[in-house]
Design an enzyme around this catalytic site. Structure first.
Site, mmCIF file in Angstrom:
data_model
loop_
_atom_site.group_PDB
_atom_site.id
_atom_site.type_symbol
_atom_site.label_atom_id
_atom_site.label_comp_id
_atom_site.label_asym_id
_atom_site.label_seq_id
_atom_site.Cartn_x
_atom_site.Cartn_y
_atom_site.Cartn_z
ATOM 1 N N GLY A 79 1.432 2.167 -12.514
ATOM 2 C CA GLY A 79 1.313 2.742 -11.172
ATOM 3 C C GLY A 79 2.669 2.953 -10.510
ATOM 4 O O GLY A 79 3.717 2.621 -11.082
ATOM 5 N N SER A 136 -2.639 -5.429 1.641
ATOM 6 C CA SER A 136 -2.429 -4.112 2.250
ATOM 7 C C SER A 136 -2.617 -4.094 3.757
ATOM 8 O O SER A 136 -3.476 -4.805 4.311
ATOM 9 C CB SER A 136 -3.437 -3.138 1.619
ATOM 10 O OG SER A 136 -3.529 -1.960 2.379
ATOM 11 N N GLU A 162 -4.104 -1.875 5.161
ATOM 12 C CA GLU A 162 -5.470 -1.380 5.386
ATOM 13 C C GLU A 162 -6.377 -2.519 5.877
ATOM 14 O O GLU A 162 -7.440 -2.272 6.442
ATOM 15 C CB GLU A 162 -6.047 -0.800 4.096
ATOM 16 C CG GLU A 162 -5.671 0.643 3.843
ATOM 17 C CD GLU A 162 -6.326 1.615 4.810
ATOM 18 O OE1 GLU A 162 -7.558 1.594 4.932
ATOM 19 O OE2 GLU A 162 -5.595 2.388 5.448
ATOM 20 N N TYR A 189 -12.364 -0.360 0.389
ATOM 21 C CA TYR A 189 -11.054 -0.779 -0.126
ATOM 22 C C TYR A 189 -10.448 -1.865 0.765
ATOM 23 O O TYR A 189 -9.993 -2.907 0.284
ATOM 24 C CB TYR A 189 -10.114 0.436 -0.203
ATOM 25 C CG TYR A 189 -8.667 0.072 -0.484
ATOM 26 C CD1 TYR A 189 -8.223 -0.134 -1.782
ATOM 27 C CD2 TYR A 189 -7.738 -0.066 0.563
ATOM 28 C CE1 TYR A 189 -6.886 -0.470 -2.043
ATOM 29 C CE2 TYR A 189 -6.414 -0.399 0.316
ATOM 30 C CZ TYR A 189 -5.998 -0.597 -0.981
ATOM 31 O OH TYR A 189 -4.690 -0.945 -1.230
ATOM 32 N N GLY A 218 1.019 8.887 -6.365
ATOM 33 C CA GLY A 218 -0.097 9.663 -6.887
ATOM 34 C C GLY A 218 -0.352 10.903 -6.044
ATOM 35 O O GLY A 218 -0.165 10.883 -4.816
#
Ligand code: NAP
Ligand code: G4F
Length: 320
Positions: A12, A124, A126, A148, A184
């Site tokens: 990644g 994260s 998030e 997530y 990405g």
């Protein structure tokens, strides 16, 4: 004797920068890779001869135990995850298996194989979701807004639980968005910068995006992997927010990215409802004060510089 590190998620964005950093620090670096129908080592191609790849999957406990027995690492960096927020609504079970329970599988393998291994968990921003305060720091309560985010909250707390239950040296890095030319293509920064390159080359005529008002604290991935490493070099394990302390909207991102190529973003960007999320995280901005004080960490790449670096890299990639 060189230190040995095992990175999950080495293929990644972050895995590739971390592998580079650890090799530079004299580590023997191993990367856990899952079986895919196509080999996708593109981000680590340039250092592939220096990394030892070991098979393993976050969904398969036995494979993680085998990888740890094989590598006998001093440090494990658990970066692997289903990391795209949008996909987490389409595949909530898989996201829970990989991004939440996968953490317990790695921690359990550490505990069983060698509890002296130092462990880093990729948590994260998030997790802050519908933010309870501005800016967010290590004490801000969580309010995740996606499967997530919920999975990451589980991973964060199970890391702390294993530290407190078994005295593991386990750290959780609460990292805000970090980007690079290796990001990405589905994430908004790279979606924008790759589209700018295609429009500039005459290959595309528009860019369809979702919420232009969303604000993020965007930093450079190369800076953020250094914070991961620093967390595992302290006397006592702890959790840290890693952020720039600045926030910018998707609209500002577009303005800078198109501007870099001499284009007016308003002529190309189209808002498309298909890219809106069932629940949005409107604003993230982190306080990196603790990381600065205890780790001596500060970001080196500012927002505009980061966006321009990504646009330039995408234009160059297309040219080649
Ligand atoms: P990424 O580019 O999407 O990389 C994810 C990695 O996880 C890939 O190597 C992928 O392997 C691997 N992976 C996925 N499912 C797996 C499984 N079941 N078993 C083994 N490996 C698996 O993510 P990133 O941006 O580098 O982020 C690294 C970590 O930090 C992730 O945990 C992410 O959630 C977290 N994080 C990222 C950010 C950010 O802004 N980048 C911020 C906070 C936290 P394949 O190549 O085979 O797909
Ligand atoms: O680039 P994004 O997809 O990143 P998001 O959702 O913030 O998640 C990333 O950062 C997290 C850290 O906070 C990581 F944990 C996570 O693994 C991942 O790396 O979206 C950023 C913002 C969102 O508000 C989204 O609604 O951009 C907005 N956006 C607007 N149009 C879009 C688009 N996002 C994407 N991906 N695609 C769009 O067309």
């Amino acid at each position: 004797m060189p230190k040995r590190a095992l990175i999950t998620g080495v293929t990644g964005q972050d895995g590739s920068y971390l592998a580079e950093l650890l090799l530079g620090e004299g580590y023997e670096v191993s990367g856990m890779v899952r079986r895919t129908s196509n080999v996708n080592y593109e981000r680590v191609e340039h250092i592939a001869d220096k990394i030892r790849f070991v098979p393993g999957d976050l969904l398969d406990e036995g494979s993680i135990v085998a990888a740890l027995r094989d590598v006998q690492p001093h440090e494990v960096y658990n970066l692997a995850a289903q990391s795209f927020v949008t996909t987490s609504w389409n595949q909530p079970m898989f996201t829970g298996e990989a991004t939440a329970l996968g953490v317990t599988r790695v921690l359990e393998a550490v505990r069983q194989v060698d509890p002296s291994i130092r462990y880093y968990q990729a948590s994260s921003s998030e997790m802050f979701g519908k933010v309870r305060e501005v800016p967010q720091d290590e004490t801000t309560p969580f309010y995740p807004r996606s499967p997530y985010g919920v999975a990451k909250v589980y991973g964060h707390w199970i890391t702390i639980n294993y530290r407190e239950s078994y005295d593991l040296y386990a750290c959780s890095g609460i990292l805000f968005n970090h980007e690079s030319p290796r990001r990405g293509l589905e994430f908004v920064t790279r979606k924008v910068t790759s589209s700018v390159a295609r429009i500039k080359a005459g290959l595309d005529r528009e860019l369809r995006l979702g919420n232009l008002d969303a604000k993020r604290d965007w930093g450079f991935a190369g800076d953020y992997v250094r914070a991961m490493w620093l967390m595992l070099q302290q006397d006592v394990p702890d959790d840290f927010v890693v952020a720039t302390g600045e926030t910018h909207s998707v609209r500002e991102l577009c303005e800078i990215a198109f501007g870099r190529a001499g284009l007016d973003w308003t002529a190309y960007v189209v808002v498309d409802e298909r890219f809106l999320r069932p629940a949005e995280v409107d604003l993230l901005v982190g306080s990196p004060a603790k990381a600065a004080e205890k780790l001596g960490w500060t970001p080196t790449v500012a927002f505009a510089e980061l966006v321009e670096m990504m646009v330039d890299a995408d234009i160059e990639r297309l040219r080649r």
